[in-house]
Motif scaffolding. Structure first.
Motif, PDB file in Angstrom:
ATOM      1  N   ALA A  92       0.831  -1.206   0.000  1.00 28.99           N
ATOM      2  CA  ALA A  92       0.000   0.000   0.000  1.00 28.99           C
ATOM      3  C   ALA A  92       0.865   1.255   0.000  1.00 28.99           C
ATOM      4  O   ALA A  92       0.551   2.243  -0.682  1.00 28.99           O
ATOM      5  N   TRP A  93       1.950   1.230   0.756  1.00 28.84           N
ATOM      6  CA  TRP A  93       2.885   2.366   0.769  1.00 28.84           C
ATOM      7  C   TRP A  93       3.459   2.614  -0.618  1.00 28.84           C
ATOM      8  O   TRP A  93       3.560   3.749  -1.091  1.00 28.84           O
ATOM      9  N   LEU A  94       3.827   1.524  -1.313  1.00 31.69           N
ATOM     10  CA  LEU A  94       4.390   1.647  -2.655  1.00 31.69           C
ATOM     11  C   LEU A  94       3.342   2.193  -3.640  1.00 31.69           C
ATOM     12  O   LEU A  94       3.662   3.068  -4.469  1.00 31.69           O
ATOM     13  N   VAL A  95       2.119   1.701  -3.537  1.00 29.90           N
ATOM     14  CA  VAL A  95       1.063   2.199  -4.439  1.00 29.90           C
ATOM     15  C   VAL A  95       0.820   3.686  -4.203  1.00 29.90           C
ATOM     16  O   VAL A  95       0.679   4.475  -5.150  1.00 29.90           O
ATOM     17  N   ALA A  96       0.764   4.099  -2.927  1.00 31.52           N
ATOM     18  CA  ALA A  96       0.568   5.521  -2.618  1.00 31.52           C
ATOM     19  C   ALA A  96       1.716   6.364  -3.150  1.00 31.52           C
ATOM     20  O   ALA A  96       1.510   7.466  -3.687  1.00 31.52           O
ATOM     21  N   ALA A  97       2.952   5.859  -3.022  1.00 31.31           N
ATOM     22  CA  ALA A  97       4.109   6.604  -3.531  1.00 31.31           C
ATOM     23  C   ALA A  97       4.053   6.737  -5.050  1.00 31.31           C
ATOM     24  O   ALA A  97       4.377   7.793  -5.603  1.00 31.31           O
ATOM     25  N   LEU A  98       3.626   5.681  -5.742  1.00 31.09           N
ATOM     26  CA  LEU A  98       3.515   5.751  -7.205  1.00 31.09           C
ATOM     27  C   LEU A  98       2.459   6.766  -7.621  1.00 31.09           C
ATOM     28  O   LEU A  98       2.650   7.521  -8.588  1.00 31.09           O
ATOM     29  N   LEU A  99       1.335   6.802  -6.906  1.00 31.04           N
ATOM     30  CA  LEU A  99       0.297   7.790  -7.223  1.00 31.04           C
ATOM     31  C   LEU A  99       0.800   9.215  -6.976  1.00 31.04           C
ATOM     32  O   LEU A  99       0.510  10.130  -7.757  1.00 31.04           O
ATOM     33  N   VAL A 100       1.557   9.400  -5.913  1.00 33.60           N
ATOM     34  CA  VAL A 100       2.119  10.728  -5.638  1.00 33.60           C
ATOM     35  C   VAL A 100       3.100  11.133  -6.738  1.00 33.60           C
ATOM     36  O   VAL A 100       3.147  12.298  -7.147  1.00 33.60           O
ATOM     37  N   VAL A 101       3.884  10.182  -7.231  1.00 31.66           N
ATOM     38  CA  VAL A 101       4.817  10.479  -8.322  1.00 31.66           C
ATOM     39  C   VAL A 101       4.058  10.932  -9.565  1.00 31.66           C
ATOM     40  O   VAL A 101       4.437  11.906 -10.227  1.00 31.66           O
ATOM     41  N   VAL A 102       2.980  10.221  -9.894  1.00 31.02           N
ATOM     42  CA  VAL A 102       2.180  10.599 -11.065  1.00 31.02           C
ATOM     43  C   VAL A 102       1.580  11.993 -10.876  1.00 31.02           C
ATOM     44  O   VAL A 102       1.585  12.832 -11.795  1.00 31.02           O
ATOM     45  N   MET A 129      -6.492  17.892  -3.963  1.00 32.71           N
ATOM     46  CA  MET A 129      -7.680  17.257  -3.389  1.00 32.71           C
ATOM     47  C   MET A 129      -7.728  15.766  -3.733  1.00 32.71           C
ATOM     48  O   MET A 129      -8.066  14.933  -2.882  1.00 32.71           O
ATOM     49  N   LEU A 130      -7.400  15.405  -4.969  1.00 31.32           N
ATOM     50  CA  LEU A 130      -7.371  14.003  -5.350  1.00 31.32           C
ATOM     51  C   LEU A 130      -6.315  13.232  -4.575  1.00 31.32           C
ATOM     52  O   LEU A 130      -6.517  12.070  -4.211  1.00 31.32           O
ATOM     53  N   ARG A 131      -5.171  13.873  -4.315  1.00 34.81           N
ATOM     54  CA  ARG A 131      -4.122  13.202  -3.549  1.00 34.81           C
ATOM     55  C   ARG A 131      -4.609  12.869  -2.145  1.00 34.81           C
ATOM     56  O   ARG A 131      -4.392  11.751  -1.642  1.00 34.81           O
ATOM     57  N   ARG A 132      -5.250  13.810  -1.495  1.00 28.22           N
ATOM     58  CA  ARG A 132      -5.758  13.538  -0.151  1.00 28.22           C
ATOM     59  C   ARG A 132      -6.813  12.439  -0.179  1.00 28.22           C
ATOM     60  O   ARG A 132      -6.837  11.565   0.701  1.00 28.22           O
ATOM     61  N   LEU A 133      -7.657  12.460  -1.188  1.00 23.58           N
ATOM     62  CA  LEU A 133      -8.715  11.455  -1.269  1.00 23.58           C
ATOM     63  C   LEU A 133      -8.145  10.068  -1.550  1.00 23.58           C
ATOM     64  O   LEU A 133      -8.542   9.080  -0.919  1.00 23.58           O
ATOM     65  N   THR A 134      -7.207   9.969  -2.488  1.00 22.15           N
ATOM     66  CA  THR A 134      -6.640   8.660  -2.827  1.00 22.15           C
ATOM     67  C   THR A 134      -5.848   8.067  -1.661  1.00 22.15           C
ATOM     68  O   THR A 134      -5.935   6.866  -1.407  1.00 22.15           O
ATOM     69  N   ILE A 135      -5.105   8.888  -0.940  1.00 21.16           N
ATOM     70  CA  ILE A 135      -4.358   8.371   0.209  1.00 21.16           C
ATOM     71  C   ILE A 135      -5.319   7.874   1.292  1.00 21.16           C
ATOM     72  O   ILE A 135      -5.098   6.812   1.908  1.00 21.16           O
ATOM     73  N   ALA A 136      -6.416   8.631   1.512  1.00 20.41           N
ATOM     74  CA  ALA A 136      -7.400   8.173   2.497  1.00 20.41           C
ATOM     75  C   ALA A 136      -8.033   6.847   2.078  1.00 20.41           C
ATOM     76  O   ALA A 136      -8.209   5.937   2.910  1.00 20.41           O
ATOM     77  N   VAL A 137      -8.345   6.706   0.793  1.00 14.12           N
ATOM     78  CA  VAL A 137      -8.937   5.462   0.304  1.00 14.12           C
ATOM     79  C   VAL A 137      -7.945   4.305   0.427  1.00 14.12           C
ATOM     80  O   VAL A 137      -8.311   3.191   0.848  1.00 14.12           O
ATOM     81  N   ILE A 138      -6.676   4.547   0.104  1.00 14.69           N
ATOM     82  CA  ILE A 138      -5.665   3.480   0.212  1.00 14.69           C
ATOM     83  C   ILE A 138      -5.508   3.035   1.654  1.00 14.69           C
ATOM     84  O   ILE A 138      -5.408   1.834   1.958  1.00 14.69           O
ATOM     85  N   VAL A 139      -5.488   3.985   2.585  1.00 18.28           N
ATOM     86  CA  VAL A 139      -5.356   3.620   4.003  1.00 18.28           C
ATOM     87  C   VAL A 139      -6.552   2.796   4.464  1.00 18.28           C
ATOM     88  O   VAL A 139      -6.396   1.768   5.155  1.00 18.28           O
ATOM     89  N   ILE A 140      -7.754   3.206   4.072  1.00 20.78           N
ATOM     90  CA  ILE A 140      -8.952   2.458   4.491  1.00 20.78           C
ATOM     91  C   ILE A 140      -8.949   1.050   3.903  1.00 20.78           C
ATOM     92  O   ILE A 140      -9.220   0.060   4.603  1.00 20.78           O
ATOM     93  N   LEU A 141      -8.628   0.937   2.616  1.00 19.57           N
ATOM     94  CA  LEU A 141      -8.587  -0.386   1.990  1.00 19.57           C
ATOM     95  C   LEU A 141      -7.499  -1.257   2.604  1.00 19.57           C
ATOM     96  O   LEU A 141      -7.701  -2.470   2.800  1.00 19.57           O
ATOM     97  N   THR A 142      -6.363  -0.669   2.915  1.00 17.05           N
ATOM     98  CA  THR A 142      -5.273  -1.446   3.505  1.00 17.05           C
ATOM     99  C   THR A 142      -5.663  -1.990   4.874  1.00 17.05           C
ATOM    100  O   THR A 142      -5.441  -3.170   5.184  1.00 17.05           O
TER     101      THR A 142
END
Length: 398
Positions: A92-102, A129-142
């Protein structure tokens, strides 16, 4: 003892191999990224999460295949379970980092350090705003996936589903305000009503949008105070956005003066002032009499500037200069109350006193450009079309 030692050695070898392969990939990516912004961002932000995730995954495989002698043992199940949780978390950390890179790569294409940065600020607001939302979703799913690895949690799930309707209603009522702010934040991000660095007037305060989150908005006021408002405020109450279409804005400075004020001379003095300062952007310089009641006339100076900060300073400069000009050069134009006494025939002295200096009069059609807001200059003509339409002749001007 030898079996335990073999497990430890296998885990260390697997970790070393994983670190070596990650380092090789990192160096290759860095070499290829010298001409690619995306590859550069990958090497800078995704290297450490990729390193940790690959190491934990390699150790998990090594432990699984090197502990065959302890099948059914409690310590083996606990160890493998902990390693699985580590793999889920690091992935999950790696996926979040890849999204932040994009997202960072997308933001790098839009510069905000240029005069016309409205589109860049809009994209930046949406990406943040999308970054905050995607990180929150990744944390919840994880967290959800990690909990599902516990057999007891899976067993409780059947009982929870039977009361899901009641729990959903209670949760919706409890989180009504929070969810309202979240949806309002998404609406602000994609409706283009307000963006980061926009200059706004809210609650009677003039400031700049400093931070925009899913639940609240931080407005940096001109005196460095911070006004924190819920995002729902900007979707339910009116506010002024001075930079929604462009940074250049108009501002006024009003004066209540005596009827003896020489309007044309005051207009020429305003023109001379703005042409001598770098605060004026050269677009609008208009002086008009907007009211004439109560023994005084109201004179309004309309000026323009490239941004809200320059406009504030320009308005203050116009007030200071014209007040000093009236006091020193035209003292008869200072506001005052009159008491006039006439003779028995109601004749007043000013009716037969000749003016001491000739008054320059303009012809009926000789109106200077800086005496009209909706005409004369190209900018005034554009404002006239925006308010009354290109084919109409307005009968009343504001």
């Amino acid at each position: 003892m030898q079996s335990y030692l073999g497990t430890a050695v296998a885990a260390l070898v697997a970790a070393a191999v994983a670190l070596f392969l990650v380092e090789v990939v990192h160096r290759v990516t860095r070499r290829l990224g010298q001409r690619s912004l995306l590859m550069t961002e990958l090497t800078d932000h995704a290297h450490r999460p990729f390193q940790v995730a690959a190491t934990v995954l390699a150790v998990q495989f090594a432990a699984r295949f090197s502990t065959g002698y302890a099948v059914g043992e409690g310590w083996r199940r606990l160890l493998l379970h902990l390693l699985i949780l580590g793999v889920i978390a690091t992935t999950a950390w790696l996926v979040a980092a890849l999204l932040v890179v994009v997202e960072d790569t997308a933001l790098a294409r839009f510069r905000v350090d240029v005069p016309d940065n409205r589109h860049a600020r809009r994209v930046r607001t949406q990406v943040v705003m999308l970054r905050r939302l995607t990180i929150a979703v990744i944390v919840i799913l994880t967290v959800g996936v990690m909990l599902m690895t516990f057999p007891s949690v899976r067993g409780i799930g059947a009982g929870v589903l039977t009361s899901a309707g009641v729990v959903g209603v209670v949760a919706a009522l409890a989180a009504q305000s929070l969810l309202g702010n979240v949806f309002a934040g998404l609406q602000l991000a994609f409706s283009d009503a307000v963006r980061l660095d926009d200059v706004v007037v809210v609650e009677g305060e003039w400031g700049r949008i400093e931070e925009l989150t899913l639940s609240y908005v931080v407005v940096q006021i001109w005196d460095d105070r911070r006004l924190i408002l819920p995002t729902s405020y900007f979707t339910s109450k009116p506010f002024q956005n001075w930079t929604r279409t462009e940074a250049a804005v108009l501002g006024t400075a009003e004066f209540d003066v005596d009827w003896a004020v020489p309007v044309q001379a005051m207009r020429e003095e305003l023109r001379r002032l703005v042409e001598s300062t770098e605060l004026w952007d050269g677009r609008v310089c208009v002086l008009q009499v907007t009211d004439a009641t109560g023994g005084t006339v109201r004179v309004r100076a309309l000026v323009s500037a490239a941004d809200a900060g320059s406009l504030w300073d320009l308005r203050c400069l116009v007030r200071e200069h014209l007040v000093a000009w009236i006091r020193e050069s035209r003292p008869t134009a200072m506001p005052r109350m009159r008491t006039e006494l006439g003779d028995a025939s109601s004749n007043l002295p000013w009716q037969w006193v000749q003016p001491r200096r000739p008054v320059r009069r303009l012809g009926d059609t000789d109106v200077p450009d800086d005496a009209r807001v909706f005409g004369g200059s190209d900018d005034g003509a554009a404002r006239s079309e925006a308010f009354v339409g290109p084919e109409e002749t307005p009968n009343h001007r504001p």
